[in-house]
Write an enzyme that holds these catalytic residues in place. Structure first.
Site, PDB file in Angstrom:
ATOM      1  N   GLN A  10       0.831  -1.214   0.000  1.00  0.00           N
ATOM      2  CA  GLN A  10       0.000   0.000   0.000  1.00  0.00           C
ATOM      3  C   GLN A  10       0.862   1.260   0.000  1.00  0.00           C
ATOM      4  O   GLN A  10       0.624   2.179  -0.780  1.00  0.00           O
ATOM      5  CB  GLN A  10      -0.901   0.010   1.254  1.00  0.00           C
ATOM      6  CG  GLN A  10      -1.931   1.131   1.219  1.00  0.00           C
ATOM      7  CD  GLN A  10      -2.612   1.386   2.559  1.00  0.00           C
ATOM      8  OE1 GLN A  10      -2.124   0.969   3.608  1.00  0.00           O
ATOM      9  NE2 GLN A  10      -3.710   2.097   2.516  1.00  0.00           N
ATOM     10  N   ILE A  33       8.041  -9.523  -3.072  1.00  0.00           N
ATOM     11  CA  ILE A  33       7.968 -11.002  -3.128  1.00  0.00           C
ATOM     12  C   ILE A  33       7.109 -11.448  -4.322  1.00  0.00           C
ATOM     13  O   ILE A  33       7.200 -12.580  -4.772  1.00  0.00           O
ATOM     14  CB  ILE A  33       7.390 -11.551  -1.794  1.00  0.00           C
ATOM     15  CG1 ILE A  33       7.637 -13.048  -1.643  1.00  0.00           C
ATOM     16  CG2 ILE A  33       5.919 -11.228  -1.649  1.00  0.00           C
ATOM     17  CD1 ILE A  33       9.030 -13.410  -1.226  1.00  0.00           C
ATOM     18  N   TYR A 140       1.859  -7.569  15.470  1.00  0.00           N
ATOM     19  CA  TYR A 140       2.375  -6.498  14.598  1.00  0.00           C
ATOM     20  C   TYR A 140       2.951  -5.361  15.455  1.00  0.00           C
ATOM     21  O   TYR A 140       4.066  -4.903  15.217  1.00  0.00           O
ATOM     22  CB  TYR A 140       1.219  -6.001  13.742  1.00  0.00           C
ATOM     23  CG  TYR A 140       1.496  -4.798  12.880  1.00  0.00           C
ATOM     24  CD1 TYR A 140       0.916  -3.574  13.171  1.00  0.00           C
ATOM     25  CD2 TYR A 140       2.316  -4.897  11.762  1.00  0.00           C
ATOM     26  CE1 TYR A 140       1.143  -2.468  12.365  1.00  0.00           C
ATOM     27  CE2 TYR A 140       2.545  -3.800  10.952  1.00  0.00           C
ATOM     28  CZ  TYR A 140       1.947  -2.581  11.263  1.00  0.00           C
ATOM     29  OH  TYR A 140       2.170  -1.490  10.469  1.00  0.00           O
TER      30      TYR A 140
HETATM   31  C1  VAH Z   1      -2.653  -1.681  10.099  1.00  0.00           C
HETATM   32  N1  VAH Z   1      -2.617  -0.030   8.315  1.00  0.00           N
HETATM   33  O1  VAH Z   1      -3.836  -1.476  10.203  1.00  0.00           O
HETATM   34  C2  VAH Z   1      -1.805  -0.646   9.352  1.00  0.00           C
HETATM   35  C3  VAH Z   1      -1.322   0.437  10.288  1.00  0.00           C
HETATM   36  C4  VAH Z   1      -1.969   1.980  12.158  1.00  0.00           C
HETATM   37  C5  VAH Z   1      -2.428   0.950  11.207  1.00  0.00           C
HETATM   38  O2  VAH Z   1      -0.229   0.019  11.012  1.00  0.00           O
HETATM   39  O3  VAH Z   1      -2.127  -2.658  10.560  1.00  0.00           O
END
Ligand code: VAH
Length: 313
Positions: A10, A33, A140
């Protein structure tokens, strides 16, 4: 030359196109990739590249005489909850590969994206400060918080010139969002044009920090252009655009598409969104390297609907 790893994502897609326009296609190498859209594949250098494969990354850097790397490859918040081990491997191994190449002076400068996902439920949710409690509860977010620690370590210990921004949710019309929790804020425009309605996977009242992609790209290039001495934060800079909830986007769309309707069916991504702040204090980025955002919600809505309506005519 400049290498973008994750050039088909993105952010990577728009970053690649902007850098090609700025420095000339020959000076920019896009890699990912898998192959990207026709814009990315149409002109300039492209390499299929697994960011976790150090030898492969080093080979591309050697062959194209790369001195600057934008490492945009990562598994985002929603998908990472489904594949924790894979997300950790991709997000961290790719970062170590690039940081170690910089430590060995094989590249001069690195950009690495962090995220507001580094903040957690115990972080002050309004005007979240640059320096504050950070207890991320997503795979994440943990990978981004750890990555920030390593970026600062490699800068302090090995003088690696790595620069980073904590992106909010990003809105753009050129690429599909890639499995994040803020994807609703892009999907809603597609659905508004296609179906005149949208079922939001985040609830009413879920305020999140967002930003139009052009602002994010300008910030990315802005921090990389800044003189080294101005970059005082070597973990990652807070960056803010506009904060809003799904109903705010719906109201903004209804100014253009009056009978657009939104409904709410929160899913597992609600818990992720609830752990993130509502608004971010980016005064340090404004002070250190002159950052300021340009696009507010109605401007974003106008751009998104104007540029997407062709697709759904
Ligand atoms: C997500 N678009 O949703 C990413 C971003 C703050 C959101 O890190 O994981």
């Amino acid at each position: 030359r400049i290498l973008i790893i994750g050039a088909c994502g993105q952010i990577g897609t728009e970053l690649t196109l902007t850098l090609r326009n700025r420095f000339g296609a020959d000076k920019v190498v896009a890699s990912d990739i898998r192959e990207g859209n026709e814009d990315i594949m149409g002109e300039g250098h492209f390499e299929l590249l697994d960011a976790t494969d150090l030898a492969a990354v080093e080979d591309v850097i050697f062959r194209y005489k790369v001195d600057t790397v934008y490492l945009m490859a990562a598994m985002l918040s929603a998908i990472a909850e489904r594949f924790p081990a894979k997300a950790w491997h991709l997000n961290m191994t790719s970062l170590f590969n690039v940081l170690n190449l910089a430590k060995d002076k094989k590249i001069k400068k690195v950009f690495w994206p962090s995220s507001i996902a580094v903040f957690g439920e115990t972080t002050p949710a309004q005007d979240t400060p640059q320096l504050t409690v950070m207890e991320p509860s997503t795979v994440y977010g943990i990978s981004k918080q750890t990555g920030e620690r390593w970026c600062e370590y490699y800068h302090n210990k090995y003088d690696v010139d790595v620069r980073s921004i904590r992106y909010p949710g990003l809105i753009s019309y050129t690429t599909e969002p890639g499995g994040g929790t803020t994807d609703y804020a892009v999907d809603i425009y597609h659905r508004a044009l296609k179906h005149g309605q949208y079922r939001s996977f985040l609830n009413k009242g879920t305020i999140l920090p967002m930003m139009y992609m052009d602002d994010a790209i300008r910030a990315t290039i802005g921090i990389m252009d800044a003189p080294k001495k101005n970059i005082k934060v070597r973990s990652s800079y807070n960056l803010a655009g506009v904060s809003y909830a799904p109903e705010d986007v719906a109201a903004s769309i209804q100014k253009v598409i009056p009978n657009f309707e939104i409904s709410y069916e929160p899913d597992f991504r609600q818990a992720i969104a609830d752990s993130w702040p509502e608004s971010i204090d980016d005064s340090i980025a404004r002070k250190d390297w002159g950052w300021e955002h340009k696009f507010d919600l109605d401007a974003i809505t106008k751009i998104m609907l104007d540029n997407l309506e062709e697709r759904y005519k």
